[in-house]
Scaffold this motif. Structure first.
Motif, mmCIF file in Angstrom:
data_model
loop_
_atom_site.group_PDB
_atom_site.id
_atom_site.type_symbol
_atom_site.label_atom_id
_atom_site.label_comp_id
_atom_site.label_asym_id
_atom_site.label_seq_id
_atom_site.Cartn_x
_atom_site.Cartn_y
_atom_site.Cartn_z
ATOM 1 N N UNK A 165 49.130 50.823 39.495
ATOM 2 C CA UNK A 165 47.899 50.044 39.313
ATOM 3 C C UNK A 165 47.807 48.907 40.328
ATOM 4 N N UNK A 166 48.947 48.392 40.738
ATOM 5 C CA UNK A 166 48.936 47.374 41.799
ATOM 6 C C UNK A 166 48.466 48.023 43.094
ATOM 7 N N UNK A 167 49.011 49.197 43.396
ATOM 8 C CA UNK A 167 48.675 49.892 44.640
ATOM 9 C C UNK A 167 47.210 50.311 44.699
ATOM 10 N N UNK A 168 46.667 50.788 43.579
ATOM 11 C CA UNK A 168 45.276 51.266 43.632
ATOM 12 C C UNK A 168 44.254 50.179 43.291
ATOM 13 N N UNK A 169 44.729 48.963 43.023
ATOM 14 C CA UNK A 169 43.813 47.846 42.786
ATOM 15 C C UNK A 169 43.251 47.764 41.384
ATOM 16 N N UNK A 170 43.791 48.551 40.448
ATOM 17 C CA UNK A 170 43.242 48.549 39.090
ATOM 18 C C UNK A 170 44.037 47.680 38.112
ATOM 19 N N UNK A 171 45.016 46.944 38.600
ATOM 20 C CA UNK A 171 45.809 46.079 37.724
ATOM 21 C C UNK A 171 44.920 44.976 37.164
ATOM 22 N N UNK A 172 44.828 44.863 35.846
ATOM 23 C CA UNK A 172 44.004 43.786 35.280
ATOM 24 C C UNK A 172 44.714 42.442 35.455
ATOM 25 N N UNK A 173 43.943 41.449 35.823
ATOM 26 C CA UNK A 173 44.488 40.104 35.969
ATOM 27 C C UNK A 173 44.183 39.313 34.698
ATOM 28 N N UNK A 174 45.098 38.467 34.309
ATOM 29 C CA UNK A 174 44.908 37.587 33.147
ATOM 30 C C UNK A 174 44.524 36.208 33.670
ATOM 31 N N UNK A 175 43.275 36.101 34.051
ATOM 32 C CA UNK A 175 42.787 34.859 34.668
ATOM 33 C C UNK A 175 42.528 33.786 33.614
ATOM 34 N N UNK A 176 42.908 32.570 34.003
ATOM 35 C CA UNK A 176 42.577 31.396 33.196
ATOM 36 C C UNK A 176 42.602 30.172 34.103
ATOM 37 N N UNK A 177 41.931 29.136 33.661
ATOM 38 C CA UNK A 177 41.914 27.904 34.455
ATOM 39 C C UNK A 177 43.341 27.401 34.556
ATOM 40 N N UNK A 178 43.800 27.181 35.791
ATOM 41 C CA UNK A 178 45.192 26.841 36.052
ATOM 42 C C UNK A 178 45.268 25.655 36.993
ATOM 43 N N UNK A 179 46.150 24.727 36.687
ATOM 44 C CA UNK A 179 46.448 23.595 37.562
ATOM 45 C C UNK A 179 47.374 24.125 38.655
ATOM 46 N N UNK A 213 42.663 31.703 37.895
ATOM 47 C CA UNK A 213 43.549 32.688 38.510
ATOM 48 C C UNK A 213 44.470 33.261 37.436
ATOM 49 N N UNK A 214 45.206 34.293 37.807
ATOM 50 C CA UNK A 214 46.291 34.797 36.970
ATOM 51 C C UNK A 214 47.533 34.034 37.423
ATOM 52 N N UNK A 215 48.016 33.074 36.635
ATOM 53 C CA UNK A 215 49.107 32.226 37.093
ATOM 54 C C UNK A 215 50.390 32.989 37.423
ATOM 55 N N UNK A 216 50.708 34.046 36.677
ATOM 56 C CA UNK A 216 51.920 34.815 36.976
ATOM 57 C C UNK A 216 51.814 35.487 38.346
ATOM 58 N N UNK A 217 50.628 35.986 38.674
ATOM 59 C CA UNK A 217 50.435 36.661 39.962
ATOM 60 C C UNK A 217 50.408 35.653 41.109
ATOM 61 N N UNK A 218 49.813 34.479 40.884
ATOM 62 C CA UNK A 218 49.813 33.447 41.930
ATOM 63 C C UNK A 218 51.241 32.984 42.183
ATOM 64 N N UNK A 219 52.018 32.905 41.128
ATOM 65 C CA UNK A 219 53.434 32.537 41.277
ATOM 66 C C UNK A 219 54.155 33.559 42.166
ATOM 67 N N UNK A 220 53.880 34.862 41.957
ATOM 68 C CA UNK A 220 54.470 35.905 42.812
ATOM 69 C C UNK A 220 54.049 35.741 44.268
ATOM 70 N N UNK A 221 52.800 35.353 44.479
ATOM 71 C CA UNK A 221 52.309 35.143 45.841
ATOM 72 C C UNK A 221 53.104 34.018 46.506
ATOM 73 N N UNK A 222 53.244 32.903 45.808
ATOM 74 C CA UNK A 222 53.975 31.752 46.364
ATOM 75 C C UNK A 222 55.439 32.126 46.593
ATOM 76 N N UNK A 223 56.051 32.812 45.635
ATOM 77 C CA UNK A 223 57.449 33.223 45.796
ATOM 78 C C UNK A 223 57.619 34.144 47.006
#
Length: 189
Positions: free
Chosen positions: A75-89, A120-130
């Motif tokens: 799902x990550x590869x095909x772009x269908x992974x759902x994001x758990x977006x919420x307002x994030x600091x 944003x999806x904070x877990x995914x943004x964390x992966x981006x930064x990592x």
């Protein structure tokens, strides 16, 4: 007379099943190790032992997130992974990510951040930064400076990771995953 054409429905993806099986196999020992870490937390008294336990807990949470992503790799590869977006600091998220980053040892990591919040999806943004931190670590020598910036933009926010190396960054697995997570957010690295 031409022969009738058969429509063949695609079957299950054996690679996706393999990735999912590996991810499920990782989850049980990770859950057990996390439970054992929690059990130890009450009996640890020294500051050094508490620091080690905190690092272990952080590493286990990171492994658990990666196991979940391994389960969802198709799902990550095909772009269908759902994001758990919420307002994030974002400033707080990046600060915590840097505090827990044990993989940038011997580097001078500095945060230069505006107070920015975004949906944003904070877990995914964390992966981006990592991923960007790991790429910067791989490119720099011990004692090198890595600066992480969080800036507010009219259209959202920008997180950048800069190092003092003059050679172009290579696109390794960390950056590939980070870039894919950024694309799922509708942005880029």
């Amino acid at each position: 007379v031409p022969a009738p054409t058969e429509t063949v429905e695609p079957g299950p993806d054996p690679d996706a099943d393999l990735w999912a099986a590996i991810a499920r196999g990782l989850r049980a020992p990770l859950t057990r190790a996390s439970g054992l870490t929690l059990s130890l937390a009450g009996s640890v008294e020294s500051g050094e032992a508490k620091s080690v336990l905190r690092q272990l807990s952080t590493s286990l949470r990171r492994l658990d997130r990666l196991a979940a992503d391994l389960h969802d790799v198709h799902r990550i590869a095909d772009g269908s992974l759902p994001l758990r977006r919420r307002r994030t600091d974002l400033e707080a998220l990046v600060r915590t990510t840097l505090e827990e980053a044990d993989h940038v040892e011997e580097r001078l990591v500095r945060l230069d951040a505006d107070r920015v919040s975004a949906v944003v999806d904070p877990d995914r943004v964390r992966l981006i930064v990592e991923g960007m931190l790991e790429a910067a670590r791989d490119r720099t020598r011990a004692g090198a400076a890595i600066v992480v910036r969080v800036r507010s933009l009219e259209t959202g926010a920008r997180i950048s990771v800069e190092d003092d190396n003059r050679t172009p960054a290579r696109v390794g697995p960390e950056i590939s995953l980070a870039a894919r997570m950024a694309e799922l957010h509708g942005t880029e690295i």
